[in-house]
Design an enzyme around this catalytic site. Structure first.
Site, PDB file in Angstrom:
ATOM      1  N   ARG A 139       0.580  -1.031   0.044  1.00 34.37           N
ATOM      2  CA  ARG A 139      -0.002  -0.159  -0.029  1.00 34.37           C
ATOM      3  C   ARG A 139       0.900   1.141  -0.105  1.00 34.37           C
ATOM      4  NH1 ARG A 139      -5.120   0.754   1.349  1.00 34.37           N
ATOM      5  NH2 ARG A 139      -4.676   2.535   2.797  1.00 34.37           N
ATOM      6  N   ASP A 147      -1.661   8.298   3.530  1.00 36.62           N
ATOM      7  CA  ASP A 147      -1.069   8.355   2.043  1.00 36.62           C
ATOM      8  C   ASP A 147       0.006   9.711   2.270  1.00 36.62           C
ATOM      9  OD1 ASP A 147      -2.770  10.618   1.413  1.00 36.62           O
ATOM     10  OD2 ASP A 147      -3.895   9.169   0.470  1.00 36.62           O
ATOM     11  N   HIS A 179      -5.140   9.178  11.611  1.00 41.72           N
ATOM     12  CA  HIS A 179      -4.941   7.859  11.441  1.00 41.72           C
ATOM     13  C   HIS A 179      -3.503   7.503  11.118  1.00 41.72           C
ATOM     14  CE1 HIS A 179      -9.420   6.778  10.601  1.00 41.72           C
ATOM     15  NE2 HIS A 179      -9.199   7.379  11.767  1.00 41.72           N
ATOM     16  N   CYS A 208      11.806  -2.300  16.490  1.00 39.42           N
ATOM     17  CA  CYS A 208      11.888  -1.107  17.150  1.00 39.42           C
ATOM     18  C   CYS A 208      13.509  -0.820  17.458  1.00 39.42           C
ATOM     19  CB  CYS A 208      10.925  -1.212  18.540  1.00 39.42           C
ATOM     20  SG  CYS A 208      11.454   0.510  19.599  1.00 39.42           S
ATOM     21  N   CYS A 242      13.868  -1.096  21.697  1.00 40.88           N
ATOM     22  CA  CYS A 242      13.628  -2.066  22.270  1.00 40.88           C
ATOM     23  C   CYS A 242      13.704  -3.511  21.579  1.00 40.88           C
ATOM     24  CB  CYS A 242      12.611  -2.219  23.347  1.00 40.88           C
ATOM     25  SG  CYS A 242      10.992  -2.776  22.276  1.00 40.88           S
ATOM     26  N   GLY A 251     -14.948  13.177   1.002  1.00 40.84           N
ATOM     27  CA  GLY A 251     -14.535  11.702   0.855  1.00 40.84           C
ATOM     28  C   GLY A 251     -14.503  10.699   1.859  1.00 40.84           C
ATOM     29  N   SER A 294     -16.690   8.016   4.337  1.00 42.14           N
ATOM     30  CA  SER A 294     -17.860   7.198   4.636  1.00 42.14           C
ATOM     31  C   SER A 294     -18.182   7.346   5.947  1.00 42.14           C
ATOM     32  CB  SER A 294     -17.529   5.752   3.788  1.00 42.14           C
ATOM     33  OG  SER A 294     -16.775   5.065   5.058  1.00 42.14           O
ATOM     34  N   GLU A 310     -21.645   9.916  -3.035  1.00 36.73           N
ATOM     35  CA  GLU A 310     -22.869   8.741  -2.722  1.00 36.73           C
ATOM     36  C   GLU A 310     -22.889   9.255  -1.105  1.00 36.73           C
ATOM     37  OE1 GLU A 310     -21.275   4.827  -2.335  1.00 36.73           O
ATOM     38  OE2 GLU A 310     -19.917   4.897  -4.390  1.00 36.73           O
TER      39      GLU A 310
HETATM   40  P1  NAD Z   1     -13.899   4.888   2.938  1.00 39.77           P
HETATM   41  O1  NAD Z   1     -13.029   3.754   1.920  1.00 39.77           O
HETATM   42  O2  NAD Z   1     -14.558   4.005   4.135  1.00 39.77           O
HETATM   43  O3  NAD Z   1     -14.898   5.628   2.321  1.00 39.77           O
HETATM   44  C1  NAD Z   1     -14.453   6.370   1.020  1.00 39.77           C
HETATM   45  C2  NAD Z   1     -15.690   7.471   0.657  1.00 39.77           C
HETATM   46  O4  NAD Z   1     -15.096   8.347  -0.480  1.00 39.77           O
HETATM   47  C3  NAD Z   1     -16.779   6.722   0.406  1.00 39.77           C
HETATM   48  O5  NAD Z   1     -17.844   7.473   1.093  1.00 39.77           O
HETATM   49  C4  NAD Z   1     -17.101   7.114  -1.153  1.00 39.77           C
HETATM   50  O6  NAD Z   1     -18.241   7.504  -1.694  1.00 39.77           O
HETATM   51  C5  NAD Z   1     -16.003   8.352  -1.440  1.00 39.77           C
HETATM   52  N1  NAD Z   1     -15.480   8.706  -2.364  1.00 39.77           N
HETATM   53  C6  NAD Z   1     -15.087   7.854  -3.494  1.00 39.77           C
HETATM   54  N2  NAD Z   1     -14.503   8.576  -4.615  1.00 39.77           N
HETATM   55  C7  NAD Z   1     -14.586   9.736  -4.209  1.00 39.77           C
HETATM   56  C8  NAD Z   1     -14.295  11.016  -5.128  1.00 39.77           C
HETATM   57  N3  NAD Z   1     -13.703  11.097  -6.042  1.00 39.77           N
HETATM   58  N4  NAD Z   1     -14.463  12.317  -4.270  1.00 39.77           N
HETATM   59  C9  NAD Z   1     -15.058  12.229  -3.263  1.00 39.77           C
HETATM   60  N5  NAD Z   1     -15.582  11.203  -2.477  1.00 39.77           N
HETATM   61  C10 NAD Z   1     -15.024  10.062  -3.036  1.00 39.77           C
HETATM   62  O7  NAD Z   1     -12.827   5.570   3.417  1.00 39.77           O
HETATM   63  P2  NAD Z   1     -12.686   6.461   5.068  1.00 39.77           P
HETATM   64  O8  NAD Z   1     -13.946   7.030   5.388  1.00 39.77           O
HETATM   65  O9  NAD Z   1     -11.592   7.283   4.731  1.00 39.77           O
HETATM   66  O10 NAD Z   1     -12.348   5.579   6.037  1.00 39.77           O
HETATM   67  C11 NAD Z   1     -11.445   4.200   6.051  1.00 39.77           C
HETATM   68  C12 NAD Z   1     -10.370   4.148   6.678  1.00 39.77           C
HETATM   69  O11 NAD Z   1      -9.501   3.860   5.639  1.00 39.77           O
HETATM   70  C13 NAD Z   1      -9.614   5.493   7.421  1.00 39.77           C
HETATM   71  O12 NAD Z   1      -9.310   4.753   8.459  1.00 39.77           O
HETATM   72  C14 NAD Z   1      -8.449   5.507   6.371  1.00 39.77           C
HETATM   73  O13 NAD Z   1      -7.374   5.888   7.135  1.00 39.77           O
HETATM   74  C15 NAD Z   1      -8.175   4.298   5.699  1.00 39.77           C
HETATM   75  N6  NAD Z   1      -7.963   4.400   4.243  1.00 39.77           N
HETATM   76  C16 NAD Z   1      -6.844   5.529   3.889  1.00 39.77           C
HETATM   77  C17 NAD Z   1      -6.743   5.511   2.494  1.00 39.77           C
HETATM   78  C18 NAD Z   1      -5.548   6.790   2.273  1.00 39.77           C
HETATM   79  O14 NAD Z   1      -4.501   7.003   3.073  1.00 39.77           O
HETATM   80  N7  NAD Z   1      -5.657   6.987   1.008  1.00 39.77           N
HETATM   81  C19 NAD Z   1      -7.024   4.890   1.646  1.00 39.77           C
HETATM   82  C20 NAD Z   1      -8.179   3.834   2.074  1.00 39.77           C
HETATM   83  C21 NAD Z   1      -8.327   3.665   3.093  1.00 39.77           C
HETATM   84 ZN    ZN Z   2      10.242  -0.573  21.489  1.00 38.32          ZN
END
Ligand code: NAD
Ligand code: ZN
Length: 265
Positions: free
Chosen positions: A68, A103, A120, A162, A165, A204, A206, A232
């Site tokens: 990832r 990211d 996060h 780590c 440790c 963006g 959920s 959505e």
């Molecule tokens: P999620 O995957 O649960 O939801 C993503 C949301 O983005 C959905 O509601 C979807 O409808 C919406 N979406 C899709 N394409 C879009 C666009 N072009 N513009 C706007 N919205 C759009 O993600 P979340 O709510 O961030 O939570 C899930 C967990 O996933 C978090 O803990 C997060 O840290 C982690 N995560 C992070 C990354 C990253 O760092 N890029 C990627 C995946 C998951």
């Molecule tokens: Zn440690």
């Protein structure tokens, strides 16, 4: 229109989730690309992104994260990220960004560390898995370009320890079976911002995780403005509509362009 309330004096908090990075090609957790196979079993990210999974199969969980991380490093910030960097410039002290994304793309796009709470964590860093200390360190070179399914070599595994440790090191991310805290994830600071903000703009996300949803409820409950940007329907768009806020139905970059237009006047 109530979007004009963004111009009221006070702090505007932006809350971003995986959806803003979808336009950079990083899969969200909900799409089919998120699945991961270990042996004969297919795991959903919400099962793998747990301390439980890490304690059972650390090498497999590391392989998933290293892959990832390669995807994140290969990605470029998109128009939505750039707009958030511009909004920080425009709003100055009125700006705060709370991101669930690990990211690092907001920082690469130009948002400052002071104004970006990575609630996060950040996939480029690791820390002690047994919490002997609260430090975190950048992953050193030599972990780039992990293909899907590729495991760390013995040499690389020796580095995933780590430095203090020698216990297992873990990715510096919040897992689904773990709790937020202030020192590592800026929990109280984020809640404090939601208590004060004149508006919260969610982009963006959920709403599957706890702190962001709490922040949305705090803002809507106080009668402050909640704006949700998402193609959505989701808990934030519902909260926004119920509380006199706005659902900008569409992509992150489009919705943020509208927000920018209103704020620029
Ligand atoms: P999620 O995957 O649960 O939801 C993503 C949301 O983005 C959905 O509601 C979807 O409808 C919406 N979406 C899709 N394409 C879009 C666009 N072009 N513009 C706007 N919205 C759009 O993600 P979340 O709510 O961030 O939570 C899930 C967990 O996933 C978090 O803990 C997060 O840290 C982690 N995560 C992070 C990354 C990253 O760092 N890029 C990627 C995946 C998951
Ligand atoms: Zn440690």
């Amino acid at each position: 229109m109530s979007l004009q309330r963004l111009r009221d004096p006070g702090m505007v908090v932006f809350l971003s989730g995986a959806g803003i990075s979808a336009e950079s090609g990083i899969p969200t957790f909900r799409g089919p690309e998120g699945y991961w196979t270990v042996g004969a079993r297919e795991y959903h990210p919400q099962e793998l992104a747990t301390f439980h999974a890490f304690s059972q199969m650390p090498e497999e969980v590391w392989a998933w994260y290293l892959y990832r991380r390669s995807v994140c490093q290969a990605a470029q910030p998109n128009a939505g990220h750039s707009l958030l960097a511009d909004l920080e410039q425009l709003l100055g002290e009125r700006f705060l960004l709370v991101t669930q994304n690990v990211d690092g793309l907001h920082l690469r796009a130009g948002n400052s560390r002071e104004k970006t709470y990575e609630v996060h964590g950040n996939i480029d860093y690791y820390r002690c898995a047994v919490n002997c200390c609260t430090e975190h360190w950048p992953l050193s070179q030599g972990f780039e370009d992990f293909a899907k399914g590729q495991k760390a070599s013995a040499e690389q595994l020796a580095q995933l320890r780590c430095p203090r440790c020698q216990a297992w090191a873990r990715p510096h991310v919040l897992w689904f079976d773990e709790c937020y805290d202030e020192v590592t994830y800026r929990y109280e600071s984020s809640r404090g911002a939601a208590r004060q903000a004149v508006a919260l703009v969610s982009v963006g996300t959920s709403g599957v995780t706890n702190l962001p949803l709490q922040m949305g409820r705090m803002v809507a409950g106080r009668g402050a403005l909640l704006v949700d940007i998402n193609p959505e329907s989701n808990p934030f768009s519902q909260l926004a509509q119920e509380s006199g806020g706005v659902w900008l139905r569409g992509k992150a970059s489009q919705g943020l362009a509208q927000v920018m237009q209103v704020l620029k006047g």
